[in-house]
Design a protein around this motif. Structure first.
Motif, mmCIF file in Angstrom:
data_model
loop_
_atom_site.group_PDB
_atom_site.id
_atom_site.type_symbol
_atom_site.label_atom_id
_atom_site.label_comp_id
_atom_site.label_asym_id
_atom_site.label_seq_id
_atom_site.Cartn_x
_atom_site.Cartn_y
_atom_site.Cartn_z
ATOM 1 N N ALA A 72 22.119 84.737 44.469
ATOM 2 C CA ALA A 72 21.135 84.443 45.512
ATOM 3 C C ALA A 72 20.405 83.118 45.304
ATOM 4 O O ALA A 72 19.520 82.785 46.097
ATOM 5 N N ARG A 73 20.744 82.358 44.271
ATOM 6 C CA ARG A 73 20.037 81.099 44.019
ATOM 7 C C ARG A 73 20.925 79.895 44.369
ATOM 8 O O ARG A 73 21.267 79.064 43.532
ATOM 9 N N THR A 74 21.336 79.854 45.621
ATOM 10 C CA THR A 74 22.036 78.697 46.166
ATOM 11 C C THR A 74 21.299 78.249 47.412
ATOM 12 O O THR A 74 20.632 79.053 48.079
ATOM 13 N N SER A 75 21.408 76.970 47.731
ATOM 14 C CA SER A 75 20.729 76.476 48.928
ATOM 15 C C SER A 75 21.385 75.191 49.400
ATOM 16 O O SER A 75 22.108 74.526 48.657
ATOM 17 N N ASP A 96 25.021 69.937 52.027
ATOM 18 C CA ASP A 96 25.565 70.090 50.679
ATOM 19 C C ASP A 96 25.019 71.391 50.103
ATOM 20 O O ASP A 96 23.865 71.461 49.688
ATOM 21 N N HIS A 97 25.856 72.434 50.075
ATOM 22 C CA HIS A 97 25.387 73.722 49.581
ATOM 23 C C HIS A 97 25.581 73.772 48.061
ATOM 24 O O HIS A 97 26.702 73.676 47.566
ATOM 25 N N THR A 98 24.472 73.922 47.350
ATOM 26 C CA THR A 98 24.429 73.691 45.909
ATOM 27 C C THR A 98 24.016 74.939 45.145
ATOM 28 O O THR A 98 23.127 75.674 45.567
ATOM 29 N N ASP A 99 24.660 75.152 44.018
ATOM 30 C CA ASP A 99 24.333 76.258 43.119
ATOM 31 C C ASP A 99 23.155 75.833 42.244
ATOM 32 O O ASP A 99 23.307 75.053 41.300
ATOM 33 N N ARG A 100 21.960 76.332 42.542
ATOM 34 C CA ARG A 100 20.761 75.903 41.819
ATOM 35 C C ARG A 100 20.713 76.467 40.405
ATOM 36 O O ARG A 100 20.119 75.848 39.516
ATOM 37 N N ALA A 101 21.313 77.616 40.178
ATOM 38 C CA ALA A 101 21.340 78.169 38.820
ATOM 39 C C ALA A 101 22.210 77.310 37.911
ATOM 40 O O ALA A 101 21.897 77.088 36.739
ATOM 41 N N VAL A 141 15.976 76.777 57.312
ATOM 42 C CA VAL A 141 16.539 77.886 56.559
ATOM 43 C C VAL A 141 15.849 79.156 57.032
ATOM 44 O O VAL A 141 14.615 79.242 57.050
ATOM 45 N N ASP A 142 16.637 80.104 57.481
ATOM 46 C CA ASP A 142 16.123 81.342 58.057
ATOM 47 C C ASP A 142 15.065 81.055 59.133
ATOM 48 O O ASP A 142 14.053 81.761 59.247
ATOM 49 N N GLY A 143 15.296 79.998 59.913
ATOM 50 C CA GLY A 143 14.425 79.654 61.022
ATOM 51 C C GLY A 143 13.231 78.793 60.680
ATOM 52 O O GLY A 143 12.538 78.317 61.585
ATOM 53 N N GLN A 189 13.737 78.127 49.879
ATOM 54 C CA GLN A 189 15.048 77.542 50.150
ATOM 55 C C GLN A 189 16.196 78.534 49.977
ATOM 56 O O GLN A 189 17.314 78.269 50.424
ATOM 57 N N PHE A 190 15.920 79.674 49.364
ATOM 58 C CA PHE A 190 16.998 80.611 49.059
ATOM 59 C C PHE A 190 17.173 81.638 50.175
ATOM 60 O O PHE A 190 17.053 82.841 49.977
#
Length: 221
Positions: A72-75, A96-101, A141-143, A189-190
């Motif tokens: 769940a920690r991507t944005s 650019d969808h990035t893996d924040r972890a 993000v989510d509106g 952002q998540f």
């Protein structure tokens, strides 16, 4: 293969052989410092050189409505993209969808852990070249509005085209994403739905993309 519809109704397409993500690419060093600080709060070390350029696996350039994620920690990150085709250089919206972890262990690794989502429509760069700085880039993000700025905040497409030429990469099949503008830290952002819009105020023309983030099933270990 990427395919784009142009304003005159024609289509342009190209296979992707080189995908590059610019980073820390703000025209203003204040904006760059703010982005470095934003990432530092997530544990991402400061870059040694700015702007940075990250090679990404070409198959990660996608036109899709759904992005799979392992956790769940991507944005996303709102960006513009240059696409070199056999007949032209195109400008479009991208995320650019990035893996924040993973980003805390290596930015280049994180860029290769998620797709670069591109819009399905584009403009010829030459058609908007006289007003590039006025183009507006936004992300929801989510509106909730999380990013809002103009291309004047980022290094110009001409800068990156010169870089591509110097590297021998200004050839059909190269895609370059611009780097992003600051995020509103008050917005989570998540989320699970991202929308990015590139707007031309002179004509009210809009290029946009949207996708849902879909969590993969838990692995068996």
């Amino acid at each position: 293969m990427l395919r784009f519809t142009l304003p005159d109704g024609t289509e342009a397409e190209t296979p992707v052989h080189t995908l590059l993500n610019a980073g820390y690419a703000g025209r203003s060093q204040d904006d760059v410092a703010a982005h470095v600080k934003e990432l530092a709060e997530l544990g991402v070390p400061a870059p040694k050189v700015t702007p940075a350029l990250y090679p990404v696996a070409p198959y990660l350039a996608m036109q899709t409505d759904s992005v799979p994620a392992q956790h769940a920690r991507t944005s996303g990150e709102a960006e513009w993209a240059l696409v070199v085709t056999p007949s032209d250089v195109l400008l479009t919206a991208a995320c650019d969808h990035t893996d924040r972890a993973l980003e805390v262990h290596g930015v280049a690794w994180s860029k290769n852990a998620g797709p670069d989502v591109l819009a399905r429509r584009a403009w010829r760069l030459s058609d908007v070249a006289d007003r590039l700085d006025a183009l507006r880039l936004t992300a929801h993000v989510d509106g909730a509005l999380i990013q809002d700025g103009t291309l004047a905040e980022l290094l110009a497409p001409a800068y990156w085209l010169d870089e591509l030429r110097a590297r021998g990469l200004a050839t059909p099949g190269t895609v370059l994403l611009s780097g992003t503008i600051p995020m509103d830290p008050a917005v989570d952002q998540f989320g699970t739905h991202w929308q990015v819009t590139l707007t031309d105020p002179a004509t009210d023309a809009v290029i946009d993309l949207a996708y849902d983030v879909r969590l993969l099933p838990e692995p068996t270990e």
